[in-house]
Scaffold this motif. Sequence first.
Motif, short mmCIF file in Angstrom:
data_model
loop_
_atom_site.label_atom_id
_atom_site.label_comp_id
_atom_site.label_asym_id
_atom_site.label_seq_id
_atom_site.Cartn_x
_atom_site.Cartn_y
_atom_site.Cartn_z
N VAL A 33 27.07 51.66 52.07
CA VAL A 33 27.33 50.72 50.97
C VAL A 33 26.03 50.03 50.55
N GLY A 34 25.15 49.73 51.52
CA GLY A 34 23.88 49.10 51.19
C GLY A 34 23.00 50.00 50.34
N ILE A 35 22.98 51.30 50.64
CA ILE A 35 22.20 52.24 49.83
C ILE A 35 22.83 52.39 48.46
N CYS A 36 24.15 52.44 48.39
CA CYS A 36 24.83 52.55 47.09
C CYS A 36 24.66 51.29 46.25
N ALA A 37 24.40 50.17 46.90
CA ALA A 37 24.24 48.91 46.16
C ALA A 37 23.02 48.94 45.24
N PHE A 38 22.03 49.77 45.56
CA PHE A 38 20.87 49.89 44.67
C PHE A 38 21.24 50.52 43.34
N PHE A 39 22.24 51.38 43.35
CA PHE A 39 22.61 52.12 42.14
C PHE A 39 23.80 51.52 41.41
N VAL A 40 24.75 50.99 42.15
CA VAL A 40 25.95 50.41 41.54
C VAL A 40 26.15 49.03 42.15
N ASN A 41 25.82 48.01 41.39
CA ASN A 41 25.96 46.66 41.91
C ASN A 41 26.71 45.83 40.88
N THR A 42 28.00 45.94 40.90
CA THR A 42 28.84 45.26 39.94
C THR A 42 29.16 43.86 40.44
N LEU A 43 28.65 42.86 39.76
CA LEU A 43 28.90 41.45 40.07
C LEU A 43 28.60 41.10 41.52
N TYR A 44 27.56 41.70 42.08
CA TYR A 44 27.09 41.42 43.43
C TYR A 44 28.07 41.83 44.53
N CYS A 74 19.23 46.68 53.10
CA CYS A 74 19.47 47.26 51.77
C CYS A 74 20.37 46.35 50.94
N GLY A 75 21.41 45.81 51.55
CA GLY A 75 22.31 44.91 50.82
C GLY A 75 21.61 43.63 50.40
N GLY A 76 20.79 43.07 51.30
CA GLY A 76 20.07 41.84 50.98
C GLY A 76 19.03 42.03 49.90
N VAL A 77 18.27 43.13 49.99
CA VAL A 77 17.26 43.40 48.97
C VAL A 77 17.92 43.68 47.63
N SER A 78 19.00 44.40 47.63
CA SER A 78 19.73 44.68 46.39
C SER A 78 20.30 43.39 45.79
N LEU A 79 20.80 42.53 46.65
CA LEU A 79 21.35 41.25 46.18
C LEU A 79 20.27 40.39 45.54
N MET A 80 19.12 40.30 46.20
CA MET A 80 18.02 39.49 45.65
C MET A 80 17.45 40.11 44.37
N SER A 81 17.30 41.42 44.34
CA SER A 81 16.74 42.05 43.14
C SER A 81 17.70 41.92 41.96
N GLN A 82 18.99 42.03 42.21
CA GLN A 82 19.96 41.85 41.11
C GLN A 82 19.94 40.42 40.60
#
Length: 100
Positions: A33-44, A74-82
């Motif tokens: 899910v953390g890797i997928c969060a980079f590509f699909v991050n709907t409303l965090y 991966c989830g944290g970095v995706s969250l911060m980048s979004q």
Amino acid sequence: MDYNNQNNDLYNYEPMPENSNQYAGLALASMIVGICAFFVNTLYIVSLVAVVLGIVALAKHTSKKGFAITGLICGGVSLMSQFIVDIILIPFTFGLSFFC
């Protein structure tokens, strides 16, 4: 009949050791899910799910700590980048009058 020398398993009960592999799926799910969060991050939501699964997997002392840590990172970095992308793009999308 001698009851003292009888080998009875009823009285020699030992509890089963806690299996740390039963929570290994949480660590693997956190990483995926953390890797997928980079590509699909709907409303965090996807990033938050990855972070929560990683925390739960680490709290349960799973044998696959590397997967859980990878999911957390991966989830944290995706969250911060979004979050940063949202802060940058909202003024350009709606204009500065949106904030006034």
